[in-house]
Each structure stands twice: as C-alpha cells, then as structure tokens.
Enzyme design. Structure first.
Site, short mmCIF file in Angstrom:
data_model
loop_
_atom_site.label_atom_id
_atom_site.label_comp_id
_atom_site.label_asym_id
_atom_site.label_seq_id
_atom_site.Cartn_x
_atom_site.Cartn_y
_atom_site.Cartn_z
N SER A 109 0.83 -1.20 0.00
CA SER A 109 0.00 0.00 0.00
C SER A 109 0.86 1.26 0.00
O SER A 109 1.94 1.29 0.61
CB SER A 109 -0.90 0.01 1.24
OG SER A 109 -1.56 1.25 1.39
N TYR A 133 -1.65 6.03 -5.93
CA TYR A 133 -2.66 7.04 -6.24
C TYR A 133 -2.02 8.07 -7.16
O TYR A 133 -0.82 8.34 -7.06
CB TYR A 133 -3.14 7.76 -4.97
CG TYR A 133 -3.81 6.88 -3.95
CD1 TYR A 133 -5.15 6.55 -4.05
CD2 TYR A 133 -3.09 6.40 -2.85
CE1 TYR A 133 -5.77 5.76 -3.09
CE2 TYR A 133 -3.70 5.60 -1.89
CZ TYR A 133 -5.03 5.28 -2.02
OH TYR A 133 -5.64 4.50 -1.08
N HIS A 261 -12.98 -1.20 -2.57
CA HIS A 261 -12.08 -0.69 -1.52
C HIS A 261 -12.41 -1.30 -0.17
O HIS A 261 -12.38 -0.62 0.87
CB HIS A 261 -12.18 0.84 -1.45
CG HIS A 261 -10.91 1.51 -1.02
ND1 HIS A 261 -10.10 2.19 -1.89
CD2 HIS A 261 -10.32 1.62 0.19
CE1 HIS A 261 -9.06 2.69 -1.23
NE2 HIS A 261 -9.17 2.35 0.04
#
Length: 370
Positions: A109, A133, A261
């Site tokens: 992550s 992201y 998610h």
C-alpha cells in the site's frame, strides 16, 4: 501465536480481534457509513451456488496460474492494506514473506508502515506490486513510480475509487490515529508530505494525507498519462461497472481489479462478486480481471474464478493472520484457502483453475429457471 487450533479464516478473525487494541481493530474492521456493502461483500458469495459434476477423475488438481505473465502457485494473492505494523511489528515484511513462501503476489500500500525500499531489502525475491494514487502534485506520483521501478516491483496497482476518503463512522467515533511510533514510510524523502504529517495536530497524519494527497480532479486522461511515464503494467483497482471497465481499457490499463475498496468508500454499491460478471462480460478477455472483497473460503475463490476472475486478492484476512501469528499466521491463512480451494474443485469435478467449465456457478435467483 494462540495455542488454539484455528481451522478457518473466521476463527482467525475472532482471535485477532481479541488480540488487537480497539484503535487497530476498529480501523481494520470498519466500512463506510452503515456498512451495508461491507456485509454484502461476504454475504453475496452465499447467493451463488455451485453445480458439481460427479464421477470425474480429480486425482490431480492444478492450482497454478499466471498474473501479468508471472507464475504463481495459486490464484490467491494479498491485497494492499494500510498500516500493517499495527497488527504485528514486522507488518508488511511479514506479510510479503508469507506471500513469497506460498509463491504468490503481495501488493504494498502507498499508506504502508514499511517503505518500498525496506520491503525490497527484506524480501528481495518476492513477487510484489505497488499500490498507487495519482496525487495533486504529479511530481510525487512520478517519484513513487520511479521508486517502484528501482526497487523491483512488477506492476502498479492504481486505486481509482478514492478522490477522497469515504466516511467511516467507526473511525470517527474512536478518533482513529496511527500510533505515534509508526510512520507512512513511503513518504520518506518527500519533504512536503513528511513535514505536513509531522505537524498534523490530530497525530495520525490521515487528515493531512486526505486533504493534500488525493486529487478529486483525476480522470481517465491521467491514467493514460501514468502509462506514458512508466514501462510497468498498470492495474486499475476499484472498477465496479462495465462502463468503467471499458474506459480503463481505452486508457491503456493492463488489468482490472473489481473492488469497492473493502467497502470503505461508498456504501450501497454492489458487492464485488455481484459486480464481477458485468465487468468480465465487458472486458471480453482483452485484459485480465481480478477480484478483491469478501473472500473468506475456498468456495468463494472458486466462485469468483468461475465467474471470470483470474485471481482473487485478500486484505483483512491477511491482517488477521498477522495479528495472530505474524508471518506464520499469514502463511496459515493462505494455506487454508489453498487447501479449501483444492477440495472445492475436487468435490465439484474440476481439475484446473484455468479451465473451469461454464455453468459451474449460478446465482440462486436462476435456480428455478433450470
């Protein structure tokens, strides 16, 4: 590690929640708003029924497959989850080691408590992907992409469902904070992020992260831009409709993860197992399709594969394995799922995860039409 004999993922969850402090357990468990989708992610698997075929030779069962050309021992991988050192001191390192031991893929992550560099040093030969992201400051995105390339990650998993954080009542209620002794390690060497989170009055850094990191203006054009700055495959994580699957393919993605998610963003959306067939039908084999969300049993894995997923990714179960037994706990979780998948295939008359027959799984609403 508990002295109890834990035999299934649900038992690992119960044991982990008895071990973890309230701050950590609430954060790992929480879903958006009323948590309708959180429960649907698990319960909707039960609404798909298996149609086994009898008297077939199942003495040999093949679980091996490939994802983006990389061979793995089973179609079960570990999804990106944040702050894993809240579950165990080794956190992401222990998780990645377990994935390596089971010859499968681990996804790191962005909001990890172990950096890409640290992971590459401790688990250099593992198959690992980097979750990403597209940020307000595109230079930060470029820096993270470069790090993923340098440190041996094999793909970028672009999360597309987070223009901002969803509302999680549980986190608000307990005033969740990342413990002071932990850090968002992937922001090391990025001065604007380091200083901003250090000065965050709430202590966790999450509010600053959400307000300054996520970019609500990102569109599919930015996904095409990402493809232009890296040779790594890009996997779009967070697709729930055929329309978005088509847009993702047009933007150049190499694979899709059907995901909501972990039900932590928008409550009331489809569970991932319900959304999967529409996405698979739209994709028509042009890119690989994976699924995360709600997988707790080997039969869940088989159902997802039968409906068109090439592999599944697990998030919370790996965290619970970490809390109970560190690396060995995660290895146990993966081993249980692998054994359950093999058994489910044998009892269904199936011998190869890449050659499952059509009609093996149907939704219960279709049973009266047979």
């Amino acid at each position: 590690m508990s002295s109890k004999q834990l035999v299934c993922l649900n038992e690992y969850e119960k044991e982990a929640l008895a071990i973890l402090d309230r701050n950590s357990s609430s954060y790992y468990q929480s879903g958006a708003n009323d948590e309708q989708t959180l429960h649907d992610n698990i319960n909707d698997f039960k609404r798909f029924r298996l149609r086994p075929r009898m008297l077939t030779d199942v003495s040999e069962v093949r679980l091996e497959t490939t994802i983006l050309g990389e061979r793995i021992s089973m179609p079960i991988c570990i999804a990106p989850t944040a702050s894993q050192r809240m579950a165990h001191p080794l956190g992401e390192i222990a998780n990645a080691r377990a994935a390596e031991a089971m010859n499968t893929c681990f996804v790191l992550s962005t909001i990890a408590t172990t950096s890409a560099r640290e992971l590459s040093e401790h688990v250099p030969n593992s198959l690992r992907w980097y979750q990403l992201y597209i940020t307000r400051d595109r230079a930060i995105t470029q820096k993270m992409v470069k790090r993923a390339e340098v440190y041996g990650f094999k793909a970028l998993v672009l999360t597309v469902d987070t223009p901002t954080f969803g509302t999680r009542y549980s986190d608000t209620r307990i005033k969740f904070k990342v413990p002071q002794h932990l850090r968002m390690a992937n922001f090391d060497g990025i001065p604007s992020m380091e200083s901003g989170m250090a000065n965050n009055s709430g202590g966790s850094g999450l509010n600053f992260f959400s307000d300054t990191f996520f970019d609500p203006s990102v569109t599919w054009k930015d996904v095409a831009w990402l493809k232009s700055i890296t040779a790594l495959p890009v996997v779009a994580k967070g697709i729930l409709t055929g329309e978005d699957a088509e847009r993702a393919i047009e933007a150049g993605v190499d694979a899709i993860i059907v995901s909501n998610h972990g039900a932590r963003q928008l409550d009331g959306v489809f569970s991932t197992i319900i959304a999967l067939p529409e996405v698979v039908a739209q994709v028509r084999g042009r890119v690989e399709v994976y699924l995360d969300g709600g997988v707790r049993k080997g039969t869940d894995v088989l159902k997802a594969l039968s409906l068109g997923a090439r592999a599944v990714f697990i998030g919370r179960p790996a965290l619970y394995g970490l809390a109970v037994g560190g690396e060995q706990g995660v290895t146990d979780i993966l081993s249980i799922l692998k054994k359950e998948l093999k058994l489910a295939m044998q009892l269904s008359g199936e011998t190869d995860v890449q050659k499952l027959r059509k009609g093996l799984v149907i939704h219960e609403s279709m049973m009266t039409r047979l």
